[in-house]
Design an enzyme around this catalytic site. Sequence first.
Site, PDB file in Angstrom:
ATOM      1  N   GLU A 112      -3.749   0.173   8.226  1.00 54.79           N
ATOM      2  CA  GLU A 112      -2.496   0.383   9.160  1.00 54.79           C
ATOM      3  C   GLU A 112      -2.607   0.143  10.518  1.00 54.79           C
ATOM      4  O   GLU A 112      -3.623   0.035  11.084  1.00 54.79           O
ATOM      5  CB  GLU A 112      -2.122   1.963   9.188  1.00 54.79           C
ATOM      6  CG  GLU A 112      -1.723   2.628   7.860  1.00 54.79           C
ATOM      7  CD  GLU A 112      -1.528   4.246   8.264  1.00 54.79           C
ATOM      8  OE1 GLU A 112      -1.304   4.598   9.214  1.00 54.79           O
ATOM      9  OE2 GLU A 112      -1.664   4.949   7.001  1.00 54.79           O
ATOM     10  N   GLU A 161      -7.417   8.658   6.209  1.00 55.71           N
ATOM     11  CA  GLU A 161      -7.368   9.440   7.418  1.00 55.71           C
ATOM     12  C   GLU A 161      -8.097  10.827   6.992  1.00 55.71           C
ATOM     13  O   GLU A 161      -7.214  11.653   7.431  1.00 55.71           O
ATOM     14  CB  GLU A 161      -6.481   9.387   8.296  1.00 55.71           C
ATOM     15  CG  GLU A 161      -5.896   7.977   8.788  1.00 55.71           C
ATOM     16  CD  GLU A 161      -4.708   7.784   9.539  1.00 55.71           C
ATOM     17  OE1 GLU A 161      -4.445   9.103  10.354  1.00 55.71           O
ATOM     18  OE2 GLU A 161      -4.496   6.886  10.293  1.00 55.71           O
ATOM     19  N   TYR A 193      -4.120   2.468  15.948  1.00 61.67           N
ATOM     20  CA  TYR A 193      -3.132   2.253  16.666  1.00 61.67           C
ATOM     21  C   TYR A 193      -3.329   2.479  18.250  1.00 61.67           C
ATOM     22  O   TYR A 193      -2.511   1.604  19.158  1.00 61.67           O
ATOM     23  CB  TYR A 193      -2.064   3.715  16.393  1.00 61.67           C
ATOM     24  CG  TYR A 193      -1.710   3.700  15.224  1.00 61.67           C
ATOM     25  CD1 TYR A 193      -0.557   2.959  14.927  1.00 61.67           C
ATOM     26  CD2 TYR A 193      -2.313   4.147  14.112  1.00 61.67           C
ATOM     27  CE1 TYR A 193      -0.055   2.890  13.764  1.00 61.67           C
ATOM     28  CE2 TYR A 193      -1.802   3.899  12.751  1.00 61.67           C
ATOM     29  CZ  TYR A 193      -0.705   3.671  12.411  1.00 61.67           C
ATOM     30  OH  TYR A 193      -0.118   3.473  11.256  1.00 61.67           O
ATOM     31  N   HIS A 203      -2.836  11.092   0.625  1.00 60.04           N
ATOM     32  CA  HIS A 203      -2.209  10.826   1.970  1.00 60.04           C
ATOM     33  C   HIS A 203      -1.593  12.112   2.468  1.00 60.04           C
ATOM     34  O   HIS A 203      -0.201  12.227   2.740  1.00 60.04           O
ATOM     35  CB  HIS A 203      -1.219   9.569   2.109  1.00 60.04           C
ATOM     36  CG  HIS A 203      -0.777   8.802   3.286  1.00 60.04           C
ATOM     37  ND1 HIS A 203      -1.250   7.651   3.461  1.00 60.04           N
ATOM     38  CD2 HIS A 203      -0.513   9.593   4.633  1.00 60.04           C
ATOM     39  CE1 HIS A 203      -0.806   7.430   4.879  1.00 60.04           C
ATOM     40  NE2 HIS A 203      -0.444   8.697   5.515  1.00 60.04           N
ATOM     41  N   ASN A 220      -7.439   2.068  10.068  1.00 62.12           N
ATOM     42  CA  ASN A 220      -6.196   2.405  10.811  1.00 62.12           C
ATOM     43  C   ASN A 220      -6.415   2.141  12.204  1.00 62.12           C
ATOM     44  O   ASN A 220      -7.304   2.895  12.705  1.00 62.12           O
ATOM     45  CB  ASN A 220      -5.569   3.720  10.255  1.00 62.12           C
ATOM     46  CG  ASN A 220      -5.199   3.679   8.640  1.00 62.12           C
ATOM     47  OD1 ASN A 220      -5.409   2.686   8.268  1.00 62.12           O
ATOM     48  ND2 ASN A 220      -4.781   4.623   8.109  1.00 62.12           N
ATOM     49  N   ARG A 224       0.984  -1.060   0.208  1.00 65.54           N
ATOM     50  CA  ARG A 224      -0.051   0.044   0.074  1.00 65.54           C
ATOM     51  C   ARG A 224       0.969   1.253   0.005  1.00 65.54           C
ATOM     52  O   ARG A 224       1.592   1.643   0.936  1.00 65.54           O
ATOM     53  CB  ARG A 224      -0.799  -0.157   1.306  1.00 65.54           C
ATOM     54  CG  ARG A 224      -1.887   1.231   1.331  1.00 65.54           C
ATOM     55  CD  ARG A 224      -2.603   1.160   2.557  1.00 65.54           C
ATOM     56  NE  ARG A 224      -3.427   2.172   2.869  1.00 65.54           N
ATOM     57  CZ  ARG A 224      -3.184   3.155   3.802  1.00 65.54           C
ATOM     58  NH1 ARG A 224      -2.279   2.990   4.728  1.00 65.54           N
ATOM     59  NH2 ARG A 224      -4.064   4.216   3.946  1.00 65.54           N
TER      60      ARG A 224
HETATM   61  C1  FCB Z   1      -1.092   7.347  10.613  1.00 57.36           C
HETATM   62  C2  FCB Z   1      -0.608   7.931   9.383  1.00 57.36           C
HETATM   63  C3  FCB Z   1       0.495   7.418   8.995  1.00 57.36           C
HETATM   64  C4  FCB Z   1       1.562   7.204  10.048  1.00 57.36           C
HETATM   65  C5  FCB Z   1       0.920   6.665  11.247  1.00 57.36           C
HETATM   66  C6  FCB Z   1       1.932   6.485  12.345  1.00 57.36           C
HETATM   67  O1  FCB Z   1      -2.056   8.240  11.063  1.00 57.36           O
HETATM   68  O2  FCB Z   1      -1.619   7.546   8.242  1.00 57.36           O
HETATM   69  O3  FCB Z   1       1.098   8.061   7.722  1.00 57.36           O
HETATM   70  O4  FCB Z   1       1.854   8.639  10.257  1.00 57.36           O
HETATM   71  O5  FCB Z   1      -0.348   7.184  11.506  1.00 57.36           O
END
Ligand code: FCB
Length: 482
Positions: free
Chosen positions: A383, A178, A310, A133, A308, A89
């Site tokens: 992600e 995002e 985290y 992006h 995405n 990607r």
């Molecule tokens: C996301 C982004 C990516 C990277 C990660 C850690 O928000 O899409 O580009 O910065 O975080």
Amino acid sequence: MTAVRTETKAEPAADTSFPPGFVWGAATAAYQVEGAAAEDGRTPSIWDTYSHTPGKVCNGDTGDIAADHYHRYRDDVALMKDLGLGAYRFSISWSRVQPTGRGPAVERGLDFYRRLTDELLEAGITPVATLYHWDLPQELEDAGGWPQRDTARRFADYAEIMGRALGDRVGLWTTLNEPWCSAFLGYGSGVHAPGRTDPVATLRAAHHLNLGHGLAVGALRTTLPASAQTSLTLNLHQVRPLTDSPEDAEAARRIDAVGNRIFTGPVLDGAYPEDLIADTAHLVDWAELVHDGDLEEISRPIDVLGVNYYAPTVVSAGDGTGTKNDGHGASEHSPWTGSDHVDFHLANDQLTAMNWAIDPSGLHTLLTGLAASHPQLPLMVTENGAAFDDYVSPEGRVNDPQRIAYLHAHLDAVRRAVADGADVRGYFLWSLLDNFEWSYGYSKRFGAVYVDYSTQRRIPKESAHWYAEVIRRNALPAAGQE
Ligand code: FCB
């Protein structure tokens, strides 16, 4: 008396496998890895301008050279092949292919993406292209940027150019990565390019990003073969109230509205949520902002939703002084337009180098929640990953057990979501390479592959080898087999 035979039945080994055909990938983004900022006709994007503005990015880092992927893509594809990746990607730098954001494309710019995708296909790796992006051509920002409606139309024209150029070789397209960050960090808190801090512009940007997405899906559909798929990638916040008080529930509702449903509402359900409109009515007149026909454009069907993830987002009612813990970077200006009194908390004290709490259950909740609300919509984790303070050992290795543990736990959450009925088609590790981590510059390393920026040497970390093994087996290691 006959002895009773006691049978010690071994517990069946837990199934750690993924569905056949599950897509295993890694992700990058143009400004974070390409470099070659002024080559072959590329002009500045808002991130070039922002990173060259003193004080905006840690250590004054810029994406001028980054991981030099523009020149080293062949070696990088060979690395991907070694790791057994099924998909890559990447994103396209808009100002590389259409320098002013309008008018005809620059062939030399398009050629880079033709070469990259050819190389991937030759290596048996599926290219997955993201059109945006975060790197808006600076000329379009100068003309008003995303708060201006015209930017959405410019984006659709660019989508059409790319569909024509790469439609014969790219089968999965993502319009935006995002958009929450583009609107709320770019125009709200100002910790991302273009660094504006204007709540009205923020909400206008959010709507025009949605509109740009819908128009781009329409434009792609006119150029792509019927088999091609379109998608949108959202950083959905897995919002949790700190306590079960009604006040914290209200804070969670507000952040869910301005963090998630401002996108999922119009894109997936064809309408902006009433409560979001009420929360922000003092800032924008939604009836004036949203034109007739916009919601039909925005809610054009997509084939896949990219997620995405985290860390979770824990909130409480407050005075906004806890905004610094929202994980999106420090600013005097809250990105949470219309709800800037909400406080943010860490979910726990197990933190990555970004100070993000490690909590894989949030990913499971997000995926199963989407499967429940939109059962027909295929999902992909586009992600997921973690930054840690990696270094090269005297033996030349990068040993990153914390990243392996992070990936293992999050992949297990994905596997459990699939077992619980979520239609998750693939997983893309963020990131293939260490790269330019936006306002943090090169200080944060997310790569499965270490980059020595002084030589551009790549060293696959232990986690890259671990991931390669997961891909090879289409399964996680069983307990005790690591
Ligand atoms: C996301 C982004 C990516 C990277 C990660 C850690 O928000 O899409 O580009 O910065 O975080």
